[in-house]
Design a protein around this motif. Structure first.
Motif, PDB file in Angstrom:
ATOM      1  N   ALA A 301      16.607   2.500   6.762  1.00  0.00           N
ATOM      2  CA  ALA A 301      15.399   3.328   6.819  1.00  0.00           C
ATOM      3  C   ALA A 301      14.329   2.813   5.850  1.00  0.00           C
ATOM      4  CB  ALA A 301      15.756   4.771   6.484  1.00  0.00           C
ATOM      5  N   THR A 302      14.769   2.368   4.658  1.00  0.00           N
ATOM      6  CA  THR A 302      13.784   1.950   3.659  1.00  0.00           C
ATOM      7  C   THR A 302      12.932   0.773   4.147  1.00  0.00           C
ATOM      8  OG1 THR A 302      15.459   2.580   2.092  1.00  0.00           O
ATOM      9  CG2 THR A 302      13.507   1.526   1.212  1.00  0.00           C
ATOM     10  N   PRO A 303      13.554  -0.342   4.538  1.00  0.00           N
ATOM     11  CA  PRO A 303      12.695  -1.432   5.012  1.00  0.00           C
ATOM     12  C   PRO A 303      11.867  -1.044   6.228  1.00  0.00           C
ATOM     13  CG  PRO A 303      15.018  -2.024   5.260  1.00  0.00           C
ATOM     14  CD  PRO A 303      14.967  -0.756   4.499  1.00  0.00           C
ATOM     15  N   LEU A 304      12.459  -0.201   7.087  1.00  0.00           N
ATOM     16  CA  LEU A 304      11.730   0.193   8.292  1.00  0.00           C
ATOM     17  C   LEU A 304      10.468   0.966   7.912  1.00  0.00           C
ATOM     18  CD1 LEU A 304      12.137  -0.081  11.315  1.00  0.00           C
ATOM     19  CD2 LEU A 304      13.108   2.205  11.326  1.00  0.00           C
ATOM     20  N   LEU A 305      10.622   1.923   7.007  1.00  0.00           N
ATOM     21  CA  LEU A 305       9.472   2.701   6.547  1.00  0.00           C
ATOM     22  C   LEU A 305       8.407   1.782   5.961  1.00  0.00           C
ATOM     23  CD1 LEU A 305      11.037   5.816   4.823  1.00  0.00           C
ATOM     24  CD2 LEU A 305       9.384   5.786   6.691  1.00  0.00           C
ATOM     25  N   LEU A 306       8.871   0.796   5.183  1.00  0.00           N
ATOM     26  CA  LEU A 306       7.923  -0.085   4.532  1.00  0.00           C
ATOM     27  C   LEU A 306       7.195  -0.966   5.535  1.00  0.00           C
ATOM     28  CD1 LEU A 306      10.054  -0.869   1.441  1.00  0.00           C
ATOM     29  CD2 LEU A 306       7.843   0.237   1.466  1.00  0.00           C
ATOM     30  N   ILE A 307       7.913  -1.439   6.544  1.00  0.00           N
ATOM     31  CA  ILE A 307       7.248  -2.259   7.563  1.00  0.00           C
ATOM     32  C   ILE A 307       6.161  -1.436   8.244  1.00  0.00           C
ATOM     33  CG2 ILE A 307       7.567  -3.394   9.790  1.00  0.00           C
ATOM     34  CD1 ILE A 307      10.391  -4.159   8.777  1.00  0.00           C
ATOM     35  N   ILE A 308       6.522  -0.193   8.595  1.00  0.00           N
ATOM     36  CA  ILE A 308       5.533   0.666   9.253  1.00  0.00           C
ATOM     37  C   ILE A 308       4.339   0.902   8.331  1.00  0.00           C
ATOM     38  CG2 ILE A 308       5.155   2.991  10.174  1.00  0.00           C
ATOM     39  CD1 ILE A 308       8.164   2.902  11.025  1.00  0.00           C
ATOM     40  N   LEU A 309       4.638   1.135   7.062  1.00  0.00           N
ATOM     41  CA  LEU A 309       3.550   1.371   6.104  1.00  0.00           C
ATOM     42  C   LEU A 309       2.630   0.151   6.004  1.00  0.00           C
ATOM     43  CD1 LEU A 309       3.177   3.713   3.660  1.00  0.00           C
ATOM     44  CD2 LEU A 309       3.091   1.559   2.458  1.00  0.00           C
ATOM     45  N   MET A 310       3.245  -1.029   5.962  1.00  0.00           N
ATOM     46  CA  MET A 310       2.452  -2.265   5.887  1.00  0.00           C
ATOM     47  C   MET A 310       1.536  -2.391   7.090  1.00  0.00           C
ATOM     48  SD  MET A 310       3.156  -4.222   3.259  1.00  0.00           S
ATOM     49  CE  MET A 310       4.286  -4.008   1.922  1.00  0.00           C
ATOM     50  N   LEU A 311       2.075  -1.989   8.275  1.00  0.00           N
ATOM     51  CA  LEU A 311       1.272  -2.122   9.483  1.00  0.00           C
ATOM     52  C   LEU A 311       0.051  -1.211   9.422  1.00  0.00           C
ATOM     53  CD1 LEU A 311       3.986  -2.445  12.242  1.00  0.00           C
ATOM     54  CD2 LEU A 311       2.361  -4.162  11.486  1.00  0.00           C
ATOM     55  N   PHE A 312       0.226  -0.036   8.792  1.00  0.00           N
ATOM     56  CA  PHE A 312      -0.905   0.884   8.756  1.00  0.00           C
ATOM     57  C   PHE A 312      -1.808   0.659   7.550  1.00  0.00           C
ATOM     58  CE2 PHE A 312       1.845   3.173  11.687  1.00  0.00           C
ATOM     59  CZ  PHE A 312       0.927   3.432  12.684  1.00  0.00           C
ATOM     60  N   ARG A 313      -1.227   0.187   6.462  1.00  0.00           N
ATOM     61  CA  ARG A 313      -2.033  -0.093   5.271  1.00  0.00           C
ATOM     62  C   ARG A 313      -1.711  -1.484   4.762  1.00  0.00           C
ATOM     63  NH1 ARG A 313      -5.356   3.656   3.008  1.00  0.00           N
ATOM     64  NH2 ARG A 313      -5.944   2.203   1.380  1.00  0.00           N
ATOM     65  N   PRO A 314      -2.305  -2.492   5.382  1.00  0.00           N
ATOM     66  CA  PRO A 314      -1.918  -3.863   5.030  1.00  0.00           C
ATOM     67  C   PRO A 314      -2.353  -4.281   3.637  1.00  0.00           C
ATOM     68  CG  PRO A 314      -3.383  -3.820   6.944  1.00  0.00           C
ATOM     69  CD  PRO A 314      -3.302  -2.435   6.433  1.00  0.00           C
ATOM     70  N   THR A 315      -2.967  -3.421   2.860  1.00  0.00           N
ATOM     71  CA  THR A 315      -3.300  -3.817   1.496  1.00  0.00           C
ATOM     72  C   THR A 315      -2.534  -2.971   0.483  1.00  0.00           C
ATOM     73  OG1 THR A 315      -5.155  -2.314   1.582  1.00  0.00           O
ATOM     74  CG2 THR A 315      -5.628  -4.629   1.994  1.00  0.00           C
ATOM     75  N   GLY A 316      -1.521  -2.265   0.927  1.00  0.00           N
ATOM     76  CA  GLY A 316      -0.795  -1.382   0.019  1.00  0.00           C
ATOM     77  C   GLY A 316      -1.517  -0.046  -0.127  1.00  0.00           C
ATOM     78  N   ILE A 317      -0.937   0.826  -0.942  1.00  0.00           N
ATOM     79  CA  ILE A 317      -1.510   2.175  -1.049  1.00  0.00           C
ATOM     80  C   ILE A 317      -2.929   2.114  -1.612  1.00  0.00           C
ATOM     81  CG2 ILE A 317      -1.260   4.429  -2.143  1.00  0.00           C
ATOM     82  CD1 ILE A 317       1.752   3.920  -2.236  1.00  0.00           C
ATOM     83  N   MET A 318      -3.107   1.351  -2.680  1.00  0.00           N
ATOM     84  CA  MET A 318      -4.396   1.370  -3.374  1.00  0.00           C
ATOM     85  C   MET A 318      -5.270   0.143  -3.131  1.00  0.00           C
ATOM     86  SD  MET A 318      -4.358   4.244  -5.018  1.00  0.00           S
ATOM     87  CE  MET A 318      -5.671   4.078  -6.209  1.00  0.00           C
ATOM     88  N   GLY A 319      -4.752  -0.870  -2.429  1.00  0.00           N
ATOM     89  CA  GLY A 319      -5.530  -2.100  -2.349  1.00  0.00           C
ATOM     90  C   GLY A 319      -5.669  -2.674  -3.740  1.00  0.00           C
ATOM     91  N   SER A 320      -6.841  -3.204  -4.069  1.00  0.00           N
ATOM     92  CA  SER A 320      -7.006  -3.675  -5.444  1.00  0.00           C
ATOM     93  C   SER A 320      -7.808  -2.665  -6.252  1.00  0.00           C
ATOM     94  CB  SER A 320      -7.691  -5.035  -5.460  1.00  0.00           C
ATOM     95  OG  SER A 320      -8.963  -4.908  -4.884  1.00  0.00           O
ATOM     96  N   ARG A 321      -7.948  -1.452  -5.699  1.00  0.00           N
ATOM     97  CA  ARG A 321      -8.718  -0.436  -6.415  1.00  0.00           C
ATOM     98  C   ARG A 321      -7.828   0.278  -7.416  1.00  0.00           C
ATOM     99  NH1 ARG A 321     -10.918   3.380  -1.994  1.00  0.00           N
ATOM    100  NH2 ARG A 321      -8.698   3.332  -1.558  1.00  0.00           N
ATOM    101  N   GLU A 322      -8.448   0.951  -8.339  1.00  0.00           N
ATOM    102  CA  GLU A 322      -7.706   1.808  -9.252  1.00  0.00           C
ATOM    103  C   GLU A 322      -7.962   3.246  -8.843  1.00  0.00           C
ATOM    104  OE1 GLU A 322      -5.553   1.049 -11.400  1.00  0.00           O
ATOM    105  OE2 GLU A 322      -5.855  -1.085 -11.672  1.00  0.00           O
ATOM    106  N   LEU A 323      -7.131   4.114  -9.359  1.00  0.00           N
ATOM    107  CA  LEU A 323      -7.276   5.532  -9.055  1.00  0.00           C
ATOM    108  C   LEU A 323      -8.694   6.008  -9.380  1.00  0.00           C
ATOM    109  CD1 LEU A 323      -5.315   7.480  -7.887  1.00  0.00           C
ATOM    110  CD2 LEU A 323      -4.679   8.208 -10.173  1.00  0.00           C
ATOM    111  N   LEU A 324      -9.269   5.407 -10.433  1.00  0.00           N
ATOM    112  CA  LEU A 324     -10.590   5.847 -10.872  1.00  0.00           C
ATOM    113  C   LEU A 324     -11.658   5.514  -9.850  1.00  0.00           C
ATOM    114  CD1 LEU A 324     -10.439   4.855 -14.599  1.00  0.00           C
ATOM    115  CD2 LEU A 324     -10.282   7.106 -13.603  1.00  0.00           C
ATOM    116  N   ASP A 325     -11.433   4.428  -9.082  1.00  0.00           N
ATOM    117  CA  ASP A 325     -12.429   4.106  -8.059  1.00  0.00           C
ATOM    118  C   ASP A 325     -12.408   5.143  -6.953  1.00  0.00           C
ATOM    119  OD1 ASP A 325     -13.057   1.755  -9.432  1.00  0.00           O
ATOM    120  OD2 ASP A 325     -11.305   0.778  -8.579  1.00  0.00           O
TER     121      ASP A 325
END
Lengths: 348, 310, 255
Positions: A301-325
Motif C-alpha cells: 500500500a505504501t509504495p502504491l499510495l506514493l506512486i499515486i501521489l507523485m502522479l497528482f503532485r509531481p513536485t511533492g507536497i510543497m514543491g520548492s516552496r516553504e510553508l511561509l510562501d
C-alpha cells in the motif's frame, strides 16, 4: 514581536512533545512514535540538503545513519553496561545522562568522517555519479558490519535498552524524546541558517548551473563536500537516536530499504523545502504506523499510495516552496536575515 | 591454485556474469534513452523469473490446474521462453505507461521519476510477498540436468546453455542496436533528444521499444537464473538487480557494450573472491573494486563524459 | 606590465586543434574585440582563460599570476568577471541572490558562522547586501531585485548578468556575445552600457561579438580568429579593409 516567531514555535512544540510524556499522559507507544517522527525529520531535512537544495542524488543516507547508530551504541554499551560483547561496564551508570548525548555527537562525527571518504572522490564529476557511489556505500556498510563478528555481525547488536533505562532510573524524564527534540531543532536551525546565508545558498546556484557558479567564484567542490558532510553528520546523530530507540540494531536495519524511505520522505515533501520535509516526515511516519494492521500489504500500500501521489503532485507536497510562501501573512514573523536585509534596503 | 580449480570458477563466473550482463543491459538501455535510473528493473527480472516459473510449471503439468496431455520438451522450452518474455515486456511497458510517461509529460524533475521507479520496485517486490507468501518456490526442471566431469571440473549442460544463450542473445541485441532502424533511433536519442523528433521518429515509440527490449532481456535472465539456481524468493530482484545496476555503471551507464563487459567483470570478481575468502566478503570486495574502478575512471569503462557547452 | 598576457595558447578538442598559437596582451582600461566566424574558437579562448579547459600549450598570466592549473573559481576571484553567450543567470534564485552569491569569494565569515548565525554573519551579509544593492542601483535594476531572472525581459537579463560579473570587482571583464538576440534599439543601449561600464568601473573589457555594429563602434583594437588562429589584428578601420577578414566571413570570392 517579530523576532520571537521562531522561539515561540519551538517553545510550543517543546511543550506538546515533552510535558505530556514526562507526566506520563502518553503511552510508551506514542512516545516511541514521537521519537521516530523526530528521527525521520532529522533524516529528511538533512538529506534534503543534498538531494533537494544541491540537486545531487544520494541514495546512501541509511548507511551514514548506520555508522552513527553503531558508533554511539558501541560507545554507550561499552562504557555503561555489562554486556556479552565487551564484559563489565567501565563507567558508573550515573554518567549515562552525560555519556548519551556525547555518544550521539561522536556518532555524528564518525558519520561525517565516513562521508568525507565518500565525498572526496564522488564530487569530481556531476550527474548520477554520487547516486552510484552512495548505492555501493549501502552494500559496503552492510557487508562490513556483517563481517565484524565482535559486534554481532549479521545477528545484530543490542544493550542500548539498558542505557536508556539507566538514564530513566537516575532522573525520571523522557530523555530520548528530549534529545530527539533538541537535535531536530538543532538540525533545522543550522540547515535553515545555512541555506539562507550567501555561502549556503550557493548550493542552490550549483544545482541551477554548476559552471556558472564556479565562474562566479563559488568554490563548488569545497561547498559540495561541506554540505555532504553536514548532512551525513546529522544522519549519524539520527542513527544514534534510532539505535537507542529501537534498542536492537542489525546491519539490515540500515540498508537500501531504509535509504529508500528517507528518499521518499524528501521527495514527498518537495526538493528544497524544509517545511515540506518536516510535514512529509510526520505524515509518512504516521501513515506507516496506521497501515500496520495491513501486515504484509502495508508494504504494497505504501509504495502504491506514493506512486499515486507523485502522479497528482509531481513536485511533492510543497514543491520548492516553504510553508511561509503559502501563508504570506506569517512571513514577517519568520523571515530570514537576507529577506529582512533586502526589504530594509528597498524601503529606504 | 590448480588449473582445475581455476577453470571451474571461470565457468561459474561466466554463468553468473551472464545473468548480471543481461540485466545490466536493461538498465543501460533505459538510461541511454531516458537518462532515468530505472530502479524497478531488478524487480522486472524477478517478475520474469516468477512468470517463467508459473508458465513452466503449468506446461510441465506440475501446477494445480493440469493439462489433459503432456507436452514434449521441445515445445515447453520455447513456449515458456517466448511467453515469459512477452508477459514481462508487458509489465515493463505498463510501468512506463502508468508511471513514467505521465510524469515526464508533466515535466516532473528527473529525480521524481527515479523515486517512482524505486516505488514500483518495492510495489512489485512486496506485491509478490503479499500474494505468493514468503516461502521459496521451486523452479521447474525444463532441461534434464546432465553433469559432465572432465578431470576435476564438473560442468552441467545448463551452465553451458546459459553461457551460450547469453552470448547469442547479446549478439542479437548488439545487432538490433547497431544495425536496425529502431536501434539507430535509440542511439540517436541518447545523443540528441531534440533532433530525433525532428527526424520524423516518435520518441514515445522508441521509449516503448526500449522498455520491451530491456524487460525481455530481464525475463530471459530470470528464466535462466531459475534454471540454474532453482530457488525463487520474492526479494531476488533486489539482491541481483542492484548488483546488475552496479555492473552497468562499471561498464559506463548508457553504453551497451559497457553493460555486458561490466556484468562479467562483477561476476568474475564476486566468484573469485568467494573462491578464496569466506563468501561474506563477496559483496564487500566487489563493491570496493567498483569504487576503485570509478575512482580511476568516473564515467565507467566505456562511458563517454558529457560535455556541456559554455 | 600588461594586465593579461596570453602567450602561444594552443588547445585540442580530441584531435581537433580548436585554438592555435593564440597571443594577446591587454593593458589596463582597454576595450578589445575578438571576432570570427562561428566555430572559430572564440569562446574556447575565453574558457581557457577562465580555467574551464586546460590548454595543451602556452601560458596565461593575469596581473602577475600564472593562471594555468588553477580552478575557475580561483581565477575569477583574482578579478576576472565574465558573461555568457546564452545568459547563465541562476534562474531559481532572485536577482539579488544572484548578485549576493557572486560575492562568494569575498565573504569573510566561516562555515560555522553561517550555521550558527553569529554576529559576524549578520555584519557580512549586511555588507554583501549593501554592495549588491548599490551595484543594482547603478544599473537601474532595483525594481527587479526580488524577481527570478527567467521572468525578466531579455535585455534586462543581459544587464543583470553584466552587473553580476562586476560583483567580483574585476579588473578584466569578458563579455561573450552580449548583443546576441538583441534588436537594434537594444544594441544601441548595450553599446552605451559597455562604454559606461568601462569608465565607471575602470575595467579592461574583452568582448566577443558577432554584431559588427557593436565591435566597430566600441573596440579600440580587434583580433580576428579563424580556425583557431589569429588571421588579422588592428584598429576597426584596418580590420574592415583587410581582405583576409572579408574572405573568412564571406568565403572565397566568386570569380
Amino acid at each position: 514581536m517579530k523576532r520571537f516567531g521562531m522561539p515561540a514555535l519551538i517553545g510550543i512544540s517543546f511543550l506538546i512533545c515533552i510535558v505530556p510524556s514526562w507526566l506520563g499522559w502518553f503511552s510508551n507507544y506514542i512516545q516511541f512514535i514521537i521519537t521516530l517522527i523526530g528521527i525521520n525529520i532529522i533524516l529528511t531535512v538533512s538529506l534534503n540538503l543534498i538531494n533537494g537544495y544541491m540537486g545531487e542524488f544520494s541514495v546512501g543516507h541509511a548507511a551514514f545513519m548506520g555508522v552513527g547508530a553503531y558508533t554511539s551504541s558501541l560507545l554507550t554499551v561499552y562504557l555503561l553496561t555489562e554486556n556479552p560483547f565487551f564484559g563489565k561496564a567501565i563507567l558508573p551508570e550515573e554518567l549515562s545522562i552525560l555519556i548519551f548525548p556525547i555518544s550521539l555527537l561522536i556518532g555524528g562525527v564518525a558519520a561525517a568522517i565516513f562521508s568525507l571518504l565518500i565525498a572526496i572522490p564522488s564530487f569530481r564529476t556531476r550527474g548520477d555519479y554520487l547516486a552510484i557511489v552512495t548505492l555501493a556505500v549501502n552494500f559496503i556498510f552492510k557487508s562490513s558490519i556483517e563481517n565484524i563478528d565482535a559486534i554481532g555481525g549479521p545477528r545484530g547488536f543490542m544493550g542500548m535498552g539498558k542505557v536508556v533505562k539507566a538514564m530513566d532510573n537516575l532522573v525520571s524524564f523522557p530523555w530520548l524524546i528530549f534529545w530527539t527534540f533538541l537535535i531536530v531543532v538543532f538540525s533545522i536551525f543550522i540547515i535553515r541558517n545555512f541555506v539562507n546565508s550567501t555561502m549556503g545558498k550557493s548550493i542552490i546556484a550549483i544545482r541551477d548551473d554548476e559552471i556558472a557558479s564556479e565562474l562566479m567564484t563559488v568554490n563548488t567542490r569545497w561547498l559540495k563536500i561541506v554540505a555532504f558532510m553536514l548532512s551525513c553528520g546529522l544522519a549519524g546523530m539520527a542513527g544514534g537516536l534510532h539505535a537507542h530507540t529501537v534498542t536492537f540494531i542489525n546491519p539490515s536495519s540500515y540498508f537500501i530499504l531504509q535509504s529508500t524511505y528517507i528518499l521518499v520522505m524528501v521527495y514527498l515533501g518537495g526538493m528544497g523545502s524544509l517545511s515540506g520535509s518536516v510535514i512529509s516526515a510526520v505524515l509518512f511516519t504516521i501513515l506507516l504506523e496506521m497501515l500496520r494492521p495491513l501486515d504484509v500489504w502495508r508494504w504494497v500500500a505504501t509504495p502504491l499510495l506514493l506512486i499515486i501521489l507523485m502522479l497528482f503532485r509531481p513536485t511533492g507536497i510543497m514543491g520548492s516552496r516553504e510553508l511561509l510562501d503559502v501563508f504570506p501573512k506569517l512571513k514577517k514573523y519568520f523571515s530570514s536575515l537576507q529577506e529582512r536585509l533586502t526589504n530594509a534596503f528597498i524601503k529606504s | 591454485m590448480t588449473l582445475d580449480f581455476f577453470i571451474q570458477n571461470f565457468i561459474n563466473a561466466m554463468q553468473w556474469g551472464s545473468f548480471l550482463a543481461l540485466i545490466a543491459v536493461g538498465y543501460t538501455l533505459v538510461y541511454g534513452v531516458l537518462l532515468l535510473i530505472n530502479f524497478a528493473h531488478g524487480d522486472i527480472f524477478m517478475v520474469g523469473a516468477y512468470t517463467g516459473y508459473f508458465i513452466g510449471t503449468f506446461l510441465t503439468n506440475n501446477f494445480e490446474i493440469k493439462l489433459p496431455f503432456d507436452l514434449p520438451g521441445w515445445v515447453v522450452i520455447p513456449v515458456t521462453i517466448v511467453a515469459t518474455m512477452f508477459i514481462t515486456a508487458l509489465v515493463g511497458v505498463a510501468i512506463e505507461r502508468i508511471a513514467y510517461r505521465p510524469l515526464r509529460n508533466r515535466g516532473a524533475h528527473r529525480l521524481y521519476l527515479v523515486i517512482t521507479a524505486l516505488m514500483f520496485g518495492l510495489l512489485l517486490e512486496y506485491g509478490n510477498l503479499a500474494l505468493l507468501g514468503a516461502s521459496d518456490r521451486q523452479f521447474p526442471n525444463l532441461f534434464d540436468k546432465i553433469i559432465y566431469s572432465i578431470g576435476g571440473i564438473t560442468v552441467t549442460n545448463i551452465k553451458i546453455y546459459v553461457i551460450l544463450l547469453s552470448f547469442l542473445i547479446m549478439g542479437i541485441l548488439w545487432w538490433i542496436v547497431q544495425k536496425t532502424r529502431w536501434g539507430m533511433a535509440m542511439r540517436a536519442i541518447s545523443y540528441d533528444r531534440l533532433a530525433v523528433p525532428l527526424m520524423g521518429i516518435s520518441v514515445d515509440q522508441i521509449i516503448l521499444f526500449t522498455f520491451v527490449l530491456g524487460s525481455s532481456m530481464a525475463a530471459l535472465a530470470g528464466i535462466m537464473y531459475g534454471t540454474a539456481f532453482p530457488i525463487l524468493r520474492f526479494n531476488m530482484g533486489m539482491l541481483v538487480g542492484w548488483q546488475a545496476f552496479i555492473a552497468a555503471v562499471v561498464g559506463g551507464i548508457g553504453s551497451i557494450r559497457g553493460a555486458m563487459v561490466g556484468g562479467y567483470i562483477l561476476g568474475f570478481t564476486q566468484i573469485f573472491v568467494a573462491a578464496f575468502l569466506p563468501s561474506t566478503y563477496r559483496d564487500l570486495i566487489a563493491f570496493v573494486v567498483l569504487l576503485l574502478i570509478l575512482a580511476i575512471k568516473p564515467t565507467g569503462l566505456f562511458g563517454v563524459p558529457r560535455r556541456t557547452k559554455v | 606590465m600588461p594586465l593579461l598576457k596570453v602567450d602561444k595558447l594552443t588547445h585540442y578538442f580530441g584531435g581537433l586543434r580548436s585554438v592555435d598559437n593564440f597571443n594577446l596582451e591587454l593593458s589596463e582600461n582597454e576595450l578589445v574585440g575578438l571576432i570570427g566566424p562561428n566555430g572559430a574558437g572564440k569562446s574556447t579562448v575565453f574558457n581557457l582563460v577562465c580555467g574551464l579547459y586546460r590548454p595543451s600549450e602556452g601560458s596565461i598570466t593575469f596581473n602577475g599570476h600564472n593562471l594555468i592549473g588553477r580552478y575557475p573559481h580561483q581565477i575569477t576571484s583574482l578579478g576576472i568577471g565574465r558573461t555568457f553567450q546564452n545568459i547563465r543567470l541562476w534562474n531559481e534564485l532572485s536577482v539579488i541572490d544572484n548578485l549576493r552569491i557572486a560575492h562568494f569569494s569575498q565573504i569573510d565569515y566561516k562555515l560555522l558562522d553561517s550555521l550558527f548565525f553569529t554576529g559576524r554573519l549578520v555584519r557580512d551579509e549586511q555588507k554583501v547586501t549593501q554592495e549588491a544593492m548599490d551595484l543594482l542601483d547603478k544599473f537601474n535594476l532595483v525594481p527587479y531585485v526580488n524577481e527570478l531572472p527567467r521572468n525578466l525581459p531579455y535585455g534586462i537579463q543581459r544587464r543583470v548578468e553584466i552587473c553580476r560579473a562586476l560583483v567580483m570587482k574585476p579588473s578584466l571583464l569578458l563579455l561573450d556575445e552580449p548583443a546576441a538576440g538583441m534588436n537594434q534599439g537594444e544594441i544601441g543601449e548595450l553599446i552605451n552600457l559597455v562604454r559606461w561600464v568601462k569608465d565607471e568601473f575602470k575595467v579592461t573589457v574583452w568582448i566577443i561579438e558577432h554584431q559588427m555594429r557593436v565591435i566597430m563602434n566600441i573596440c579600440e583594437r580587434i583580433q580576428v580568429l579563424d580556425f583557431g588562429s589569429i588571421i588579422a589584428e588592428g584598429t576597426p578601420k584596418e580590420i574592415r579593409d583587410n581582405p583576409l577578414v572579408i574572405k573568412a566571413y564571406l568565403g572565397e570570392e566568386v570569380t
